[in-house]
Design an enzyme around this catalytic site. Sequence first.
Site, short mmCIF file in Angstrom:
data_model
loop_
_atom_site.label_atom_id
_atom_site.label_comp_id
_atom_site.label_asym_id
_atom_site.label_seq_id
_atom_site.Cartn_x
_atom_site.Cartn_y
_atom_site.Cartn_z
N CYS A 54 0.88 -1.19 0.00
CA CYS A 54 0.00 0.00 0.00
C CYS A 54 0.91 1.23 0.00
O CYS A 54 0.95 1.99 0.97
CB CYS A 54 -0.93 0.00 1.21
SG CYS A 54 -1.94 -1.48 1.39
N ALA A 55 1.62 1.42 -1.10
CA ALA A 55 2.76 2.34 -1.10
C ALA A 55 2.38 3.81 -1.05
O ALA A 55 3.15 4.63 -0.58
CB ALA A 55 3.62 2.07 -2.34
N GLY B 171 6.76 6.93 0.50
CA GLY B 171 7.71 7.34 1.53
C GLY B 171 8.50 6.18 2.12
O GLY B 171 9.73 6.26 2.29
N LYS B 172 7.81 5.08 2.41
CA LYS B 172 8.50 3.92 2.99
C LYS B 172 9.25 3.14 1.92
O LYS B 172 10.27 2.50 2.21
CB LYS B 172 7.49 3.05 3.74
CG LYS B 172 6.88 3.77 4.94
CD LYS B 172 5.84 2.93 5.64
CE LYS B 172 5.16 3.72 6.76
NZ LYS B 172 4.36 4.85 6.25
N ASP C 153 -6.69 -8.26 -11.27
CA ASP C 153 -5.24 -8.27 -11.48
C ASP C 153 -4.67 -9.64 -11.07
O ASP C 153 -4.93 -10.13 -9.97
CB ASP C 153 -4.63 -7.16 -10.62
CG ASP C 153 -3.16 -6.91 -10.96
OD1 ASP C 153 -2.61 -7.66 -11.78
OD2 ASP C 153 -2.58 -5.98 -10.38
N ASP D 270 1.20 -1.08 4.74
CA ASP D 270 0.90 0.17 5.44
C ASP D 270 -0.58 0.44 5.18
O ASP D 270 -0.94 1.15 4.25
CB ASP D 270 1.79 1.29 4.91
CG ASP D 270 1.63 2.58 5.69
OD1 ASP D 270 0.96 2.57 6.74
OD2 ASP D 270 2.17 3.61 5.26
N CYS E 213 -1.30 4.15 10.85
CA CYS E 213 -1.10 5.39 11.58
C CYS E 213 -2.32 5.66 12.45
O CYS E 213 -2.84 6.77 12.52
CB CYS E 213 -0.81 6.56 10.64
SG CYS E 213 -2.04 6.83 9.35
#
Length: 441
Positions: free
Chosen positions: A251-252, A256-257, A305, A321, A374
């Site tokens: 879950c980019a 950032g990660k 997909d 994430d 988060c």
Amino acid sequence: MTPAARVAAAIELVAALEEQCFAPGARRRPADAVASDFFRARRFIGGGDRREVSGQAWAVVRQRMRLGWHLARVGVAPTARLLVLARMLLEAGMPRQAAEAAFDGSRYGPPALDQAERRVAAALAGRSLLDEAMPEAVRLNLPDWLLPAFAARFGDRLAEEAAALEAEAPLDLRANLLRTDRDGAARALAAEGVVTVPTPFSPWGLRIPERRPVTGTAAYREGLVEVQDEGSQLIALLADARPGMRVADYCAGAAGKTLAMAATMGNCGRITACDTSAPRLEGAARRLRRAGVDNAERHLLVPGDRWAKRRARSFDRVLVDAPCTGTGTWRRNPDARLRTRPEDLAELVALQHDILARAAELVRPGGRLIYATCSLLPQENEEQMERFLARGPGFAPVPLGALWAALVPGAPPPCAGPWLSLSPGRHGTDGFFCAVLERAA
């Protein structure tokens, strides 16, 4: 702009936020998107004026629950004008005469207060923002439906953590190990007049004590640093992505990660940044180029997909994430505490469970699944892990203590327990949760 014109613009912006974000039946758009549209349509508002107008509007958003309570107590509905007026009197502490004078009726200023509005000003003048008669949720500035979850999470530290969620968030940077180290990044920023201090937990992090723009610095343009909260950095640290590995950032988002893990991999191996949003992945491409990352690829996840099926059990590390309520980021996104509803939490918990199940299939035997949010809510964190592990999919926890000792030798972990659990009050970071699970060989 004159001071009165700034007040008028702030009232317009608050009205737009109320209509599009918070009102019953509203689209519940993120406030920053509403503000971006607002200022794009008013390009005559310069940078300094924009900051002042935004500051006034965001002050209303941060205190919206308390301001609404005060207005209800004097028997009026919370219009944008009354919210701005109440904020001046209760939060900014302006004398009644000065607050009323801000509504000066000038050409670009707000119309003068009418008789009913003056009665409201008289009723609110001299009061404190916090009132002993407030319900606990309003006093703590927490949605009442979330109060039990926050109380369960923090216990006798609830008031401290609630206060920390209202404070201004620090500006944290991550040194890009592909181009420099933390000391080198600090020196480069200092040469441009930007003073930093090392973050207490992340070995890559720098914090700017006095918040200021950094995206215009040469250090940022040249990819020496990235803006990233220290807590987010620690999730990338715990992923322990090493040179030569195959890594999926499932879950980019804006990557950032992905950037941080690519740096720990030294550009060796392969990292795939996945997301369901093409615009987010396009933004990620620009960041990857600036940082000098050349071992990353992007993949857009779409219905039907077969990408994941073809790559089942082939990744050494899979970071999830997960989409979440974002309760840990309320310092940066104060509107989220007003927009989030109970049904959102229920939908997100179900979505997280589904994403975890799909991402787990990508992990090779002996590889690791890293789950992060988060959020400060147990339902999205510890309870999600309990539910996943109860299914018996062949994963076992990797305790935080052991991970930390290997990754940051000689330093104690930020918290006790098997998982990383960060909060603004205790750690000075955004609220984050991270669990590391290893698949049986």
